[in-house]
Design a protein around this motif. Structure first.
Motif, PDB file in Angstrom:
ATOM      1  N   ASP A 170       0.820  -1.216   0.000  1.00  0.00           N
ATOM      2  CA  ASP A 170       0.000   0.000   0.000  1.00  0.00           C
ATOM      3  C   ASP A 170       0.857   1.271   0.000  1.00  0.00           C
ATOM      4  N   VAL A 171       1.650   1.482   1.024  1.00  0.00           N
ATOM      5  CA  VAL A 171       2.473   2.691   1.133  1.00  0.00           C
ATOM      6  C   VAL A 171       3.930   2.280   1.265  1.00  0.00           C
ATOM      7  N   GLN A 172       4.768   2.858   0.421  1.00  0.00           N
ATOM      8  CA  GLN A 172       6.188   2.529   0.423  1.00  0.00           C
ATOM      9  C   GLN A 172       7.020   3.805   0.525  1.00  0.00           C
ATOM     10  N   VAL A 173       7.993   3.803   1.448  1.00  0.00           N
ATOM     11  CA  VAL A 173       9.043   4.819   1.470  1.00  0.00           C
ATOM     12  C   VAL A 173      10.277   4.155   0.881  1.00  0.00           C
ATOM     13  N   ARG A 174      10.719   4.650  -0.273  1.00  0.00           N
ATOM     14  CA  ARG A 174      11.744   3.968  -1.053  1.00  0.00           C
ATOM     15  C   ARG A 174      13.135   4.464  -0.676  1.00  0.00           C
ATOM     16  N   VAL A 175      13.938   3.554  -0.141  1.00  0.00           N
ATOM     17  CA  VAL A 175      15.311   3.858   0.271  1.00  0.00           C
ATOM     18  C   VAL A 175      16.249   3.226  -0.750  1.00  0.00           C
ATOM     19  N   ALA A 176      16.941   4.058  -1.512  1.00  0.00           N
ATOM     20  CA  ALA A 176      17.837   3.585  -2.552  1.00  0.00           C
ATOM     21  C   ALA A 176      19.289   3.879  -2.173  1.00  0.00           C
ATOM     22  N   LYS A 177      20.213   3.360  -2.967  1.00  0.00           N
ATOM     23  CA  LYS A 177      21.635   3.587  -2.693  1.00  0.00           C
ATOM     24  C   LYS A 177      21.983   5.058  -2.822  1.00  0.00           C
ATOM     25  N   GLU A 178      21.397   5.733  -3.820  1.00  0.00           N
ATOM     26  CA  GLU A 178      21.737   7.125  -4.090  1.00  0.00           C
ATOM     27  C   GLU A 178      20.814   8.110  -3.375  1.00  0.00           C
ATOM     28  N   THR A 179      19.587   7.708  -3.070  1.00  0.00           N
ATOM     29  CA  THR A 179      18.599   8.656  -2.544  1.00  0.00           C
ATOM     30  C   THR A 179      17.826   8.049  -1.380  1.00  0.00           C
ATOM     31  N   VAL A 180      17.526   8.907  -0.397  1.00  0.00           N
ATOM     32  CA  VAL A 180      16.707   8.512   0.745  1.00  0.00           C
ATOM     33  C   VAL A 180      15.771   9.668   1.087  1.00  0.00           C
ATOM     34  N   PRO A 181      14.450   9.478   0.976  1.00  0.00           N
ATOM     35  CA  PRO A 181      13.550  10.530   1.455  1.00  0.00           C
ATOM     36  C   PRO A 181      13.579  10.572   2.984  1.00  0.00           C
TER      37      PRO A 181
END
Length: 389
Positions: A170-181
């Motif tokens: 449903d809801v995702q906070v996307r944590v990537a190698k280059e970017t983090v909200p």
């Protein structure tokens, strides 16, 4: 005369404090409005049923004058049908989406692009509020419907309903190698009646997911907060909430009859405080280091709190699972459960052949016990096995 002049000036000031209103009823009209809006303006989507929308907005409001995108009337603006691109892609600041309804949408994964209903991408201080997502389905595993991504901060999903959605996250906070909200807030939402996913492995049906790769990216700090939400009969997969990043807070959420747990799958130094669990298959599962599990209430569960074995320990070792260590478990209230606190879940579980050891250079057996954890002032009553080690 002075009184009349003052009244006219006051009326003019009030009028100037309100922005323009753009009423739209098509993607083309929306795009024109999105190119023209200024702080304090509104884009009002006319009542009706819509499909084949794919719009973007990259405008900037202010804290005092956000840009509002809203339905003409709540639940009267309905998006449905096949979705092959992001319906709303927001990448500006101080933009609010309000009162929109998404029903019977069928999301089809695209080649090299996100296919979601709403994406806040590198946005700042943007908000999805009072929206309704129901009977949403996806054609591929691990597809979310609302995403916060990119190098944004202080975005919020609140007071929305996620009801009877299938096979999706449903809801995702996307944590990537280059970017983090950073500092995302998911609050005061209702998640309800989510059936088990049909994917192999019973995986990919979280209601809330913070981070996606706990093995290689679990050390990234997102500082997200998930609070004051209700999870009722959420049976999508074993992780109702899945934490896979560090520094997050999970507070004052309510879980009832869920076939799943609030899971510290990865990451470190999270707070899990003042949540309530009633019925269902479990409470809180913990891997990782430095978590605080406090003031939670559990009733009628097989196991309230599980501190898990791992293949590795600490913040620097690479492991498919990290043993629970240096956690504080305090002031929890556990009542009418089979087991209160389990110190050592998944002992010697063998994952040989179950994950890619080239991508994740990890040992495959969970044989490192939880260690250096403190249990303080937990009240455990009417429970067959209060603490099991």
């Amino acid at each position: 005369m002075n009184k009349i002049l003052i009244a006219l000036l006051s009326l003019l000031a009030v009028q100037l404090s309100y922005g323009k209103v753009y009423k739209v009823k098509s993607p083309e009209e929306f795009k024109s409005a999105a190119a023209a809006v200024a702080p304090g303006d509104e884009i009002v989507i006319a009542n009706g049923n819509y499909s084949n929308w794919a719009v973007t907005i990259n405008s900037n409001g202010t804290a005092d004058k956000p840009i509002m995108i809203r339905a003409e009337r709540k639940d009267k603006v309905v998006f449905s049908g096949e979705v092959r691109q992001s319906v709303f892609h927001v990448s500006g600041s101080y933009i609010q989406l309000k009162d929109l309804k998404f029903e019977d949408c069928r999301l089809f994964k695209g080649q090299g692009k996100d296919v979601v209903l709403i994406q806040l991408n590198a946005s700042k201080n943007c908000r999805v509020t009072n929206c309704f997502f129901t009977k949403i389905s996806v054609n591929s595993q691990f597809m979310p419907i609302v995403v916060i991504s990119g190098d944004g901060d202080n975005n919020r999903v609140d007071h929305s309903r996620f009801i009877s959605n299938k096979n999706n996250m449903d809801v995702q906070v996307r944590v990537a190698k280059e970017t983090v909200p950073l500092h995302s807030l998911v609050d005061h939402n209702t998640f309800m009646d989510k059936d088990s996913v049909t994917w192999n492995g019973n995986n990919g049906g979280e209601c809330v997911q913070i981070g996606q790769d706990p093995i290689l990216l679990g050390n990234r700090y997102a500082y997200a907060t998930v609070r004051d939400n209700r999870f009722i009969r959420c049976n999508g997969e074993p992780e109702v909430i899945s934490n896979k990043a560090s520094g997050n807070k999970y507070t004052n959420n309510y879980f009832e009859d869920c076939h799943g747990e609030l899971v510290m799958r990865g990451g470190h130094e999270c707070m899990v405080d003042s949540n309530r669990f009633k019925g269902g298959t479990g409470g809180i599962r913990v891997n990782g280091t430095g978590h605080t599990i406090s003031n939670n209430n559990f009733k009628n569960l097989p196991i309230a709190i599980r501190l898990m074995y791992g293949m590795a320990k600490g913040k620097t070792d690479t492991g498919f699972y990290i043993a629970a260590s240096d956690c504080v478990v305090k002031n929890n209230h556990i009542n009418h459960c089979e087991t209160g606190i389990l110190l050592g879940g998944a002992k010697n579980a063998d994952w040989t052949g179950k994950f890619d050891t080239k991508r994740y250079p990890s040992r495959t057996v969970q044989d490192i016990a939880p260690h250096n954890n403190e249990l303080i002032n937990n009240a455990i009553t009417h429970t067959k096995s209060p603490v099991v080690q």
